[in-house]
Design an enzyme around this catalytic site. Structure first.
Site, PDB file in Angstrom:
ATOM      1  N   THR A  42       0.845  -1.201   0.000  1.00 36.25           N
ATOM      2  CA  THR A  42       0.000   0.000   0.000  1.00 36.25           C
ATOM      3  C   THR A  42       0.876   1.246   0.000  1.00 36.25           C
ATOM      4  OG1 THR A  42      -1.597  -1.250   1.282  1.00 36.25           O
ATOM      5  CG2 THR A  42      -1.882   1.144   1.220  1.00 36.25           C
ATOM      6  N   ASN A  44      -3.903  -9.083   4.142  1.00 40.21           N
ATOM      7  CA  ASN A  44      -5.284  -8.790   4.537  1.00 40.21           C
ATOM      8  C   ASN A  44      -5.391  -7.361   5.058  1.00 40.21           C
ATOM      9  OD1 ASN A  44      -8.015  -9.571   4.988  1.00 40.21           O
ATOM     10  ND2 ASN A  44      -7.589  -9.720   7.183  1.00 40.21           N
ATOM     11  N   LYS A  70      -0.075 -11.156   6.311  1.00 42.04           N
ATOM     12  CA  LYS A  70       0.191  -9.814   6.842  1.00 42.04           C
ATOM     13  C   LYS A  70      -1.168  -9.192   7.068  1.00 42.04           C
ATOM     14  CE  LYS A  70       1.327  -5.482   4.656  1.00 42.04           C
ATOM     15  NZ  LYS A  70       1.916  -4.919   3.450  1.00 42.04           N
ATOM     16  N   THR A  96      -3.473  -6.175   8.336  1.00 42.82           N
ATOM     17  CA  THR A  96      -3.534  -4.755   8.682  1.00 42.82           C
ATOM     18  C   THR A  96      -4.933  -4.397   9.169  1.00 42.82           C
ATOM     19  OG1 THR A  96      -1.835  -4.222   7.046  1.00 42.82           O
ATOM     20  CG2 THR A  96      -3.127  -2.397   7.887  1.00 42.82           C
TER      21      THR A  96
HETATM   22  C1  ELE Z   1       0.028  -0.780   6.105  1.00 43.17           C
HETATM   23  C2  ELE Z   1      -0.417   0.647   6.196  1.00 43.17           C
HETATM   24  C3  ELE Z   1      -1.531   0.729   7.177  1.00 43.17           C
HETATM   25  C4  ELE Z   1       1.448  -0.867   5.657  1.00 43.17           C
HETATM   26  C5  ELE Z   1       1.859  -1.627   3.299  1.00 43.17           C
HETATM   27  C6  ELE Z   1       1.695  -1.945   4.725  1.00 43.17           C
HETATM   28  O1  ELE Z   1       2.039  -0.454   2.991  1.00 43.17           O
HETATM   29  O2  ELE Z   1       1.810  -2.542   2.463  1.00 43.17           O
HETATM   30  O3  ELE Z   1      -3.070   3.868   8.459  1.00 43.17           O
HETATM   31  O4  ELE Z   1      -2.728   1.725   9.709  1.00 43.17           O
HETATM   32  O5  ELE Z   1      -4.366   1.811   7.833  1.00 43.17           O
HETATM   33  O6  ELE Z   1      -0.873  -1.533   5.340  1.00 43.17           O
HETATM   34  O7  ELE Z   1       0.630   1.475   6.569  1.00 43.17           O
HETATM   35  O8  ELE Z   1      -1.915   2.038   7.378  1.00 43.17           O
HETATM   36  P1  ELE Z   1      -3.088   2.380   8.402  1.00 43.17           P
HETATM   37  O9  ELE Z   1       1.753  -3.082   5.133  1.00 43.17           O
END
Ligand code: ELE
Length: 288
Positions: free
Chosen positions: A43, A131, A155, A157
Protein backbone atom coordinates in the site's frame (compact mmCIF):
# COMPACT_ATOMS: atom_id res chain seq x y z
CA UNK A 1 12.96 -12.50 17.36
CA UNK A 2 10.08 -10.94 15.41
CA UNK A 3 10.88 -9.83 11.85
CA UNK A 4 11.02 -6.18 10.95
CA UNK A 5 9.59 -5.79 7.46
CA UNK A 6 9.31 -2.48 5.65
CA UNK A 7 6.75 -1.90 2.89
CA UNK A 8 8.86 0.53 0.90
CA UNK A 9 7.60 3.72 -0.66
CA UNK A 10 7.94 3.65 -4.44
CA UNK A 11 9.75 6.82 -5.54
CA UNK A 12 8.28 8.58 -8.59
CA UNK A 13 9.66 11.40 -10.68
CA UNK A 14 7.60 14.60 -10.99
CA UNK A 15 6.58 13.26 -14.44
CA UNK A 16 5.10 10.15 -12.81
CA UNK A 17 7.73 7.56 -13.75
CA UNK A 18 9.03 5.04 -11.19
CA UNK A 19 12.46 6.24 -10.07
CA UNK A 20 14.33 2.95 -9.74
CA UNK A 21 17.64 4.53 -8.74
CA UNK A 22 16.06 6.31 -5.79
CA UNK A 23 14.31 3.10 -4.82
CA UNK A 24 17.60 1.22 -4.78
CA UNK A 25 19.24 3.90 -2.64
CA UNK A 26 16.34 3.78 -0.22
CA UNK A 27 16.41 -0.01 0.09
CA UNK A 28 20.21 -0.01 0.50
CA UNK A 29 19.77 2.42 3.36
CA UNK A 30 17.05 0.30 5.04
CA UNK A 31 19.10 -2.87 4.79
CA UNK A 32 22.08 -1.08 6.35
CA UNK A 33 19.86 0.07 9.19
CA UNK A 34 19.01 -3.55 10.03
CA UNK A 35 15.61 -4.08 8.41
CA UNK A 36 15.05 -7.84 7.87
CA UNK A 37 12.76 -7.97 4.85
CA UNK A 38 11.57 -5.53 2.18
CA UNK A 39 7.92 -5.69 1.13
CA UNK A 40 7.51 -4.42 -2.43
CA UNK A 41 4.44 -2.94 -4.14
CA UNK A 42 2.40 -2.76 -0.94
CA UNK A 43 0.00 0.00 0.00
CA UNK A 44 2.77 2.40 1.00
CA UNK A 45 4.48 1.48 -2.29
CA UNK A 46 1.26 2.36 -4.15
CA UNK A 47 1.01 -1.17 -5.52
CA UNK A 48 -2.50 -0.71 -6.93
CA UNK A 49 -1.22 2.28 -8.96
CA UNK A 50 1.59 0.25 -10.60
CA UNK A 51 1.32 -1.72 -13.83
CA UNK A 52 2.50 -5.37 -13.80
CA UNK A 53 5.59 -4.29 -15.79
CA UNK A 54 6.40 -1.64 -13.19
CA UNK A 55 5.95 -4.10 -10.34
CA UNK A 56 8.45 -6.46 -11.99
CA UNK A 57 10.88 -3.60 -12.65
CA UNK A 58 10.69 -2.73 -8.95
CA UNK A 59 11.61 -6.32 -8.03
CA UNK A 60 14.46 -6.43 -10.54
CA UNK A 61 16.14 -3.33 -9.24
CA UNK A 62 15.69 -4.09 -5.55
CA UNK A 63 17.07 -7.59 -6.14
CA UNK A 64 20.41 -5.95 -6.98
CA UNK A 65 20.49 -4.86 -3.33
CA UNK A 66 18.86 -7.74 -1.43
CA UNK A 67 16.96 -10.98 -1.94
CA UNK A 68 15.19 -10.62 1.42
CA UNK A 69 12.09 -9.53 -0.43
CA UNK A 70 8.37 -10.23 -0.40
CA UNK A 71 6.97 -9.38 -3.82
CA UNK A 72 3.36 -8.14 -3.79
CA UNK A 73 1.71 -9.11 -7.07
CA UNK A 74 -2.02 -8.66 -6.38
CA UNK A 75 -4.42 -7.18 -8.88
CA UNK A 76 -7.85 -7.32 -10.42
CA UNK A 77 -6.88 -9.47 -13.40
CA UNK A 78 -5.83 -12.94 -12.29
CA UNK A 79 -4.00 -13.60 -15.55
CA UNK A 80 -1.68 -10.65 -14.86
CA UNK A 81 -1.25 -11.76 -11.26
CA UNK A 82 -0.31 -15.31 -12.19
CA UNK A 83 2.04 -14.14 -14.94
CA UNK A 84 3.82 -11.80 -12.56
CA UNK A 85 4.21 -14.52 -9.93
CA UNK A 86 5.69 -16.85 -12.58
CA UNK A 87 8.05 -14.12 -13.75
CA UNK A 88 9.60 -14.03 -10.28
CA UNK A 89 10.95 -17.57 -10.69
CA UNK A 90 14.51 -16.45 -11.45
CA UNK A 91 14.67 -14.43 -8.23
CA UNK A 92 15.53 -16.26 -5.04
CA UNK A 93 13.19 -14.30 -2.78
CA UNK A 94 11.31 -14.86 0.49
CA UNK A 95 7.88 -14.99 -1.10
CA UNK A 96 5.12 -13.40 -3.10
CA UNK A 97 2.12 -11.71 -1.53
CA UNK A 98 -1.27 -10.57 -2.63
CA UNK A 99 -4.23 -8.69 -1.30
CA UNK A 100 -7.55 -10.33 -2.13
CA UNK A 101 -9.29 -8.97 -5.26
CA UNK A 102 -10.68 -5.57 -4.23
CA UNK A 103 -13.25 -3.10 -5.57
CA UNK A 104 -15.72 -5.74 -6.77
CA UNK A 105 -18.65 -5.64 -4.36
CA UNK A 106 -19.97 -8.70 -2.58
CA UNK A 107 -17.01 -10.89 -3.54
CA UNK A 108 -17.93 -14.47 -2.81
CA UNK A 109 -15.65 -16.26 -0.37
CA UNK A 110 -15.18 -19.16 -2.78
CA UNK A 111 -13.88 -16.72 -5.44
CA UNK A 112 -11.30 -15.36 -3.02
CA UNK A 113 -10.36 -18.92 -2.12
CA UNK A 114 -9.88 -19.82 -5.80
CA UNK A 115 -7.88 -16.65 -6.42
CA UNK A 116 -5.33 -17.62 -3.75
CA UNK A 117 -5.24 -21.28 -4.77
CA UNK A 118 -4.58 -20.24 -8.39
CA UNK A 119 -1.82 -17.93 -7.19
CA UNK A 120 -0.30 -20.70 -5.05
CA UNK A 121 -0.37 -23.11 -8.00
CA UNK A 122 1.50 -20.61 -10.19
CA UNK A 123 3.91 -19.20 -7.66
CA UNK A 124 7.49 -20.47 -7.52
CA UNK A 125 7.73 -19.02 -3.99
CA UNK A 126 5.76 -19.27 -0.73
CA UNK A 127 2.56 -17.18 -0.83
CA UNK A 128 1.57 -14.60 1.77
CA UNK A 129 -1.91 -13.15 2.12
CA UNK A 130 -2.09 -9.39 2.59
CA UNK A 131 -5.28 -8.79 4.54
CA UNK A 132 -6.23 -5.10 4.73
CA UNK A 133 -10.04 -4.92 5.01
CA UNK A 134 -10.13 -1.11 5.24
CA UNK A 135 -8.51 -0.90 1.81
CA UNK A 136 -9.92 -3.95 0.04
CA UNK A 137 -13.42 -4.06 1.51
CA UNK A 138 -12.94 -7.76 2.19
CA UNK A 139 -11.78 -9.33 5.44
CA UNK A 140 -10.21 -12.75 4.94
CA UNK A 141 -11.34 -14.55 8.09
CA UNK A 142 -9.05 -17.02 9.87
CA UNK A 143 -11.40 -19.81 8.76
CA UNK A 144 -11.10 -18.77 5.10
CA UNK A 145 -7.31 -18.35 5.36
CA UNK A 146 -7.19 -21.89 6.76
CA UNK A 147 -9.40 -23.24 3.99
CA UNK A 148 -7.16 -21.68 1.32
CA UNK A 149 -4.67 -24.16 2.66
CA UNK A 150 -1.51 -23.14 0.81
CA UNK A 151 -0.45 -19.94 2.57
CA UNK A 152 2.94 -19.47 4.18
CA UNK A 153 1.88 -16.42 6.11
CA UNK A 154 -0.48 -13.49 6.55
CA UNK A 155 0.19 -9.81 6.84
CA UNK A 156 -2.81 -8.47 8.68
CA UNK A 157 -3.53 -4.75 8.68
CA UNK A 158 -6.29 -3.95 11.15
CA UNK A 159 -6.26 -1.73 14.22
CA UNK A 160 -7.37 -4.57 16.47
CA UNK A 161 -4.76 -6.93 17.91
CA UNK A 162 -7.43 -9.60 18.40
CA UNK A 163 -7.46 -9.96 14.62
CA UNK A 164 -3.89 -11.18 14.03
CA UNK A 165 -4.03 -13.12 17.30
CA UNK A 166 -7.02 -15.10 16.11
CA UNK A 167 -5.22 -15.80 12.82
CA UNK A 168 -2.28 -17.13 14.84
CA UNK A 169 -4.60 -19.22 17.01
CA UNK A 170 -6.33 -20.83 14.03
CA UNK A 171 -3.14 -21.09 11.94
CA UNK A 172 -0.25 -21.57 14.38
CA UNK A 173 2.12 -22.77 11.65
CA UNK A 174 1.72 -19.66 9.54
CA UNK A 175 3.82 -16.53 9.88
CA UNK A 176 1.48 -13.82 11.14
CA UNK A 177 2.65 -10.26 10.69
CA UNK A 178 0.89 -7.12 11.81
CA UNK A 179 0.64 -4.30 9.28
CA UNK A 180 -0.53 -1.62 11.71
CA UNK A 181 2.12 0.75 13.08
CA UNK A 182 -0.15 1.43 16.05
CA UNK A 183 0.35 -2.21 17.10
CA UNK A 184 4.13 -2.60 16.79
CA UNK A 185 4.76 -3.09 20.51
CA UNK A 186 1.67 -5.21 21.30
CA UNK A 187 2.41 -7.45 18.30
CA UNK A 188 5.99 -8.02 19.31
CA UNK A 189 5.13 -8.44 22.99
CA UNK A 190 2.47 -11.03 22.22
CA UNK A 191 4.80 -13.25 20.25
CA UNK A 192 3.52 -12.63 16.73
CA UNK A 193 6.04 -13.19 13.95
CA UNK A 194 6.81 -9.58 13.17
CA UNK A 195 5.59 -6.28 11.80
CA UNK A 196 5.21 -4.80 8.33
CA UNK A 197 5.58 -1.16 9.19
CA UNK A 198 5.20 1.84 6.89
CA UNK A 199 6.92 3.91 9.58
CA UNK A 200 9.98 1.73 8.98
CA UNK A 201 10.59 3.82 5.86
CA UNK A 202 11.37 6.90 7.94
CA UNK A 203 12.07 5.63 11.47
CA UNK A 204 13.38 2.05 11.28
CA UNK A 205 15.45 2.75 14.41
CA UNK A 206 12.25 2.93 16.47
CA UNK A 207 11.16 -0.53 15.34
CA UNK A 208 14.56 -1.98 16.20
CA UNK A 209 14.44 -0.21 19.51
CA UNK A 210 11.03 -1.65 20.42
CA UNK A 211 12.24 -5.12 19.47
CA UNK A 212 15.34 -4.81 21.65
CA UNK A 213 13.37 -3.49 24.60
CA UNK A 214 10.79 -6.27 24.32
CA UNK A 215 13.61 -8.77 24.09
CA UNK A 216 15.13 -7.36 27.29
CA UNK A 217 11.74 -7.36 29.03
CA UNK A 218 11.72 -3.56 29.32
CA UNK A 219 8.09 -3.09 28.44
CA UNK A 220 7.61 0.28 30.08
CA UNK A 221 10.40 1.80 28.02
CA UNK A 222 8.98 0.10 24.97
CA UNK A 223 5.63 1.80 25.61
CA UNK A 224 7.39 5.18 25.46
CA UNK A 225 8.80 4.35 22.04
CA UNK A 226 5.39 3.12 20.88
CA UNK A 227 3.89 6.47 21.94
CA UNK A 228 6.35 8.30 19.70
CA UNK A 229 5.48 5.89 16.88
CA UNK A 230 1.79 6.68 17.45
CA UNK A 231 2.43 10.43 17.30
CA UNK A 232 4.38 10.09 14.07
CA UNK A 233 1.54 8.03 12.59
CA UNK A 234 -1.06 10.61 13.70
CA UNK A 235 1.00 13.35 12.06
CA UNK A 236 1.43 11.39 8.83
CA UNK A 237 -2.31 10.62 8.68
CA UNK A 238 -3.14 14.30 9.19
CA UNK A 239 -1.31 15.17 5.98
CA UNK A 240 -2.30 12.00 4.14
CA UNK A 241 0.11 9.23 5.08
CA UNK A 242 0.59 7.96 1.53
CA UNK A 243 2.06 11.37 0.61
CA UNK A 244 3.54 12.33 3.99
CA UNK A 245 5.74 9.20 3.95
CA UNK A 246 7.85 10.79 1.20
CA UNK A 247 8.47 13.95 3.22
CA UNK A 248 9.14 12.03 6.42
CA UNK A 249 11.85 9.89 4.79
CA UNK A 250 13.64 13.04 3.63
CA UNK A 251 13.25 14.77 7.01
CA UNK A 252 14.15 11.86 9.27
CA UNK A 253 16.52 9.77 7.13
CA UNK A 254 18.04 12.52 5.01
CA UNK A 255 17.67 11.07 1.52
CA UNK A 256 15.27 11.87 -1.27
CA UNK A 257 12.63 9.34 -2.34
CA UNK A 258 10.95 11.49 -4.95
CA UNK A 259 7.22 12.11 -4.94
CA UNK A 260 4.05 9.99 -4.93
CA UNK A 261 2.00 9.34 -8.07
CA UNK A 262 -1.38 11.03 -8.53
CA UNK A 263 -4.10 10.49 -7.44
CA UNK A 264 -1.92 10.59 -4.34
CA UNK A 265 -0.67 14.18 -4.57
CA UNK A 266 2.41 15.54 -2.82
CA UNK A 267 1.81 17.23 0.55
CA UNK A 268 0.76 20.83 -0.15
CA UNK A 269 1.70 22.48 3.15
CA UNK A 270 5.08 20.86 3.61
CA UNK A 271 6.43 23.73 5.69
CA UNK A 272 3.68 23.19 8.25
CA UNK A 273 4.31 19.45 8.33
CA UNK A 274 7.99 20.12 8.93
CA UNK A 275 7.32 22.52 11.77
CA UNK A 276 4.91 20.07 13.44
CA UNK A 277 7.54 17.38 13.03
CA UNK A 278 10.29 19.41 14.73
CA UNK A 279 9.51 18.51 18.39
CA UNK A 280 8.97 14.88 17.45
CA UNK A 281 12.25 14.80 15.56
CA UNK A 282 14.11 15.54 18.77
CA UNK A 283 12.32 12.70 20.55
CA UNK A 284 13.13 10.33 17.70
CA UNK A 285 16.80 11.38 17.86
CA UNK A 286 16.94 10.74 21.60
CA UNK A 287 15.57 7.21 21.08
CA UNK A 288 17.88 6.17 18.25
C1 ELE B 1 0.03 -0.78 6.11
C2 ELE B 1 -0.42 0.65 6.20
C3 ELE B 1 -1.53 0.73 7.18
C4 ELE B 1 1.45 -0.87 5.66
C5 ELE B 1 1.86 -1.63 3.30
C6 ELE B 1 1.69 -1.95 4.73
O1 ELE B 1 2.04 -0.45 2.99
O2 ELE B 1 1.81 -2.54 2.46
O3 ELE B 1 -3.07 3.87 8.46
O4 ELE B 1 -2.73 1.72 9.71
O5 ELE B 1 -4.37 1.81 7.83
O6 ELE B 1 -0.87 -1.53 5.34
O7 ELE B 1 0.63 1.47 6.57
O8 ELE B 1 -1.91 2.04 7.38
P1 ELE B 1 -3.09 2.38 8.40
O9 ELE B 1 1.75 -3.08 5.13
Amino acid sequence: MPDIIVPTVTPFTPEGKVDLEKLKEHVTHLVRKGVDVIFLNGTTGMGPALSPEEKLAVLKSVYDVTNRVIFQVGGLNLYDVVKLARESKDFDIVGVASYPPYYFPRMREDWVLRYFRDLCAASPHPVYLYNYPLATGFDVSPALAKEIGCLKGVKDTTQDLAHPLSLKRVLPDLKVYTGADTLVLPSMASGLDGVVSALGNYAPELLLRVRNLVNDGKLREAVEVQQVIAELIDLSRKYGSLAANYVLVRELQGHDVGVPRPPVYPVVDEARLRSELEPLKRRVESLK
